[in-house]
Design an enzyme around this catalytic site. Structure first.
Site, PDB file in Angstrom:
ATOM      1  N   HIS A  16      16.250 -39.356 -56.508  1.00 11.58           N
ATOM      2  CA  HIS A  16      16.337 -38.788 -57.858  1.00 11.58           C
ATOM      3  C   HIS A  16      17.655 -38.078 -58.137  1.00 11.58           C
ATOM      4  O   HIS A  16      17.925 -37.703 -59.283  1.00 11.58           O
ATOM      5  CB  HIS A  16      15.099 -37.944 -58.150  1.00 11.58           C
ATOM      6  N   HIS A  49      15.256 -45.307 -51.461  1.00  9.84           N
ATOM      7  CA  HIS A  49      14.485 -46.486 -51.851  1.00  9.84           C
ATOM      8  C   HIS A  49      15.360 -47.368 -52.735  1.00  9.84           C
ATOM      9  O   HIS A  49      15.679 -46.998 -53.865  1.00  9.84           O
ATOM     10  CB  HIS A  49      13.233 -46.017 -52.611  1.00  9.84           C
ATOM     11  N   ARG A  55      16.747 -48.946 -60.186  1.00  8.79           N
ATOM     12  CA  ARG A  55      16.679 -47.894 -61.212  1.00  8.79           C
ATOM     13  C   ARG A  55      17.297 -46.585 -60.748  1.00  8.79           C
ATOM     14  O   ARG A  55      17.656 -45.756 -61.542  1.00  8.79           O
ATOM     15  CB  ARG A  55      15.247 -47.677 -61.678  1.00  8.79           C
ATOM     16  N   GLU A  76      13.747 -47.397 -47.753  1.00 10.56           N
ATOM     17  CA  GLU A  76      12.469 -47.860 -48.293  1.00 10.56           C
ATOM     18  C   GLU A  76      12.725 -49.165 -49.036  1.00 10.56           C
ATOM     19  O   GLU A  76      13.655 -49.255 -49.843  1.00 10.56           O
ATOM     20  CB  GLU A  76      11.883 -46.829 -49.255  1.00 10.56           C
ATOM     21  N   GLU A 157       3.395 -44.687 -42.533  1.00 10.37           N
ATOM     22  CA  GLU A 157       3.526 -43.480 -43.364  1.00 10.37           C
ATOM     23  C   GLU A 157       2.329 -43.461 -44.305  1.00 10.37           C
ATOM     24  O   GLU A 157       2.093 -44.424 -45.037  1.00 10.37           O
ATOM     25  CB  GLU A 157       4.839 -43.497 -44.151  1.00 10.37           C
ATOM     26  N   HIS A 196       4.801 -38.326 -50.250  1.00 14.95           N
ATOM     27  CA  HIS A 196       4.598 -38.578 -51.680  1.00 14.95           C
ATOM     28  C   HIS A 196       3.896 -37.380 -52.324  1.00 14.95           C
ATOM     29  O   HIS A 196       2.813 -36.996 -51.915  1.00 14.95           O
ATOM     30  CB  HIS A 196       3.799 -39.847 -51.982  1.00 14.95           C
TER      31      HIS A 196
HETATM   32  N1  PXP Z   1       7.616 -41.767 -48.897  1.00 13.97           N
HETATM   33  C1  PXP Z   1       7.652 -42.961 -49.540  1.00 13.97           C
HETATM   34  C2  PXP Z   1       7.378 -44.199 -48.745  1.00 13.97           C
HETATM   35  C3  PXP Z   1       7.988 -43.038 -50.912  1.00 13.97           C
HETATM   36  O1  PXP Z   1       8.000 -44.231 -51.529  1.00 13.97           O
HETATM   37  C4  PXP Z   1       8.304 -41.853 -51.589  1.00 13.97           C
HETATM   38  C5  PXP Z   1       8.684 -41.902 -53.030  1.00 13.97           C
HETATM   39  O2  PXP Z   1       9.795 -42.679 -53.209  1.00 13.97           O
HETATM   40  C6  PXP Z   1       8.270 -40.639 -50.882  1.00 13.97           C
HETATM   41  C7  PXP Z   1       7.906 -40.628 -49.544  1.00 13.97           C
HETATM   42  C8  PXP Z   1       8.646 -39.343 -51.519  1.00 13.97           C
HETATM   43  O3  PXP Z   1       7.778 -39.021 -52.558  1.00 13.97           O
HETATM   44  P1  PXP Z   1       8.150 -37.810 -53.526  1.00 13.97           P
HETATM   45  O4  PXP Z   1       9.406 -38.201 -54.222  1.00 13.97           O
HETATM   46  O5  PXP Z   1       6.963 -37.734 -54.428  1.00 13.97           O
HETATM   47  O6  PXP Z   1       8.338 -36.607 -52.658  1.00 13.97           O
END
Ligand code: PXP
Length: 245
Positions: A16, A49, A55, A76, A157, A196
């Site tokens: 982000h 990712h 994006r 990712e 994970e 996540h």
């Molecule tokens: N782990 C994986 C595999 C993810 O796809 C993501 C989100 O891209 C995250 C962790 C991190 O999630 P968050 O951004 O909600 O902390």
């Protein structure tokens, strides 16, 4: 640290930072600069990712992260031939295979590894042979862990999105499901990670699950950086993870 628990690593997801950069089409803020700062603040690894629609993270970000980082990069990726080619070209420390739908806002739910063993087998195999540590982003579910065993994935994970969005008794039940799944994975020689939707308010119970070796956290840390700076938000997350352990 509670007795019997191993150290808990923090992977900081920098997607982000790229989202904000891309909002104006320029080079600021730089995800590589954020990744280096994250490592300085206590991140044990960086997660990024590369989505099919690019994006946030772009191909050139992966190249620059690989060149700049001293800590491991966890890429990712969707289980596609395009992403496999990119992963094999860069050979990051780890690759986490995630489900991907173009129209989703974020990765909603885990990978159905059990339902696509034949598609995943050559991808997991090729990554493993290239020395990339493969992780499968799955729900905390015995059938999905069984699939990971069959695929020979060294890491799973667990998707903590449902846990993060529930409350009260339903959250407690989801936490138990994650704890049971972590124990089952570890018993079968698979290293469990989780991630996540984790925040200062909900990270502790997940961090306290003794078998979980790594948490991957992104959106909250980047958002919280607006208030406390990136280093501050990562140091506080690290502190809360260590306290819970
Ligand atoms: N782990 C994986 C595999 C993810 O796809 C993501 C989100 O891209 C995250 C962790 C991190 O999630 P968050 O951004 O909600 O902390």
């Amino acid at each position: 640290m509670a007795s019997g628990s191993s150290p808990l690593r923090l992977g900081v997801n920098i997607d982000h930072v790229a989202t904000i950069r891309n909002a104006r089409g320029g080079a600021h803020p730089d995800p590589v600069k954020a990744a280096l700062l994250a490592a300085k603040a206590g991140a044990d690894g960086i997660t990024a990712h590369l989505r099919e629609d690019r994006r946030h993270i772009r191909d050139e970000d992966i190249a620059m992260l690989m060149a700049a980082l001293d800590v491991p990069l966890n890429l990712e990726m969707a289980a596609t031939q395009e992403m496999l080619g990119i992963a094999l070209r860069h050979r990051p420390h780890a690759a986490c295979i995630v489900p991907e739908k173009r129209e989703e806002r974020t990765t909603e739910g885990g990978l159905d590894a059990a339902g696509q063993i034949d598609t995943l087998r050559p991808i997991v195999g090729a990554l493993g042979e290239a020395g990339v540590r493969v992780s499968l982003f799955i729900e905390a579910d015995a059938a999905q862990i069984e699939a990971a065993i069959q695929l020979g994935a060294p890491v799973v994970e667990f998707h903590t999105g449902a846990y993060a969005h529930l409350d009260g008794g339903t959250r407690a039940a989801e936490l138990r499901r994650i704890a049971d799944a972590a124990a089952l994975a570890a018993k079968n020689g698979i290293e469990p990670h989780a991630g996540h939707g984790l925040t200062f308010d909900n990270v502790a119970p997940v961090a306290a699950i003794p078998q979980i070796a790594e948490l991957n956290i992104g959106h909250f840390l980047i958002g919280e950086a607006i208030f406390g700076g990136l280093e501050g938000s990562i140091r506080e997350m690290r502190r809360q993870m260590d306290l819970a352990r």
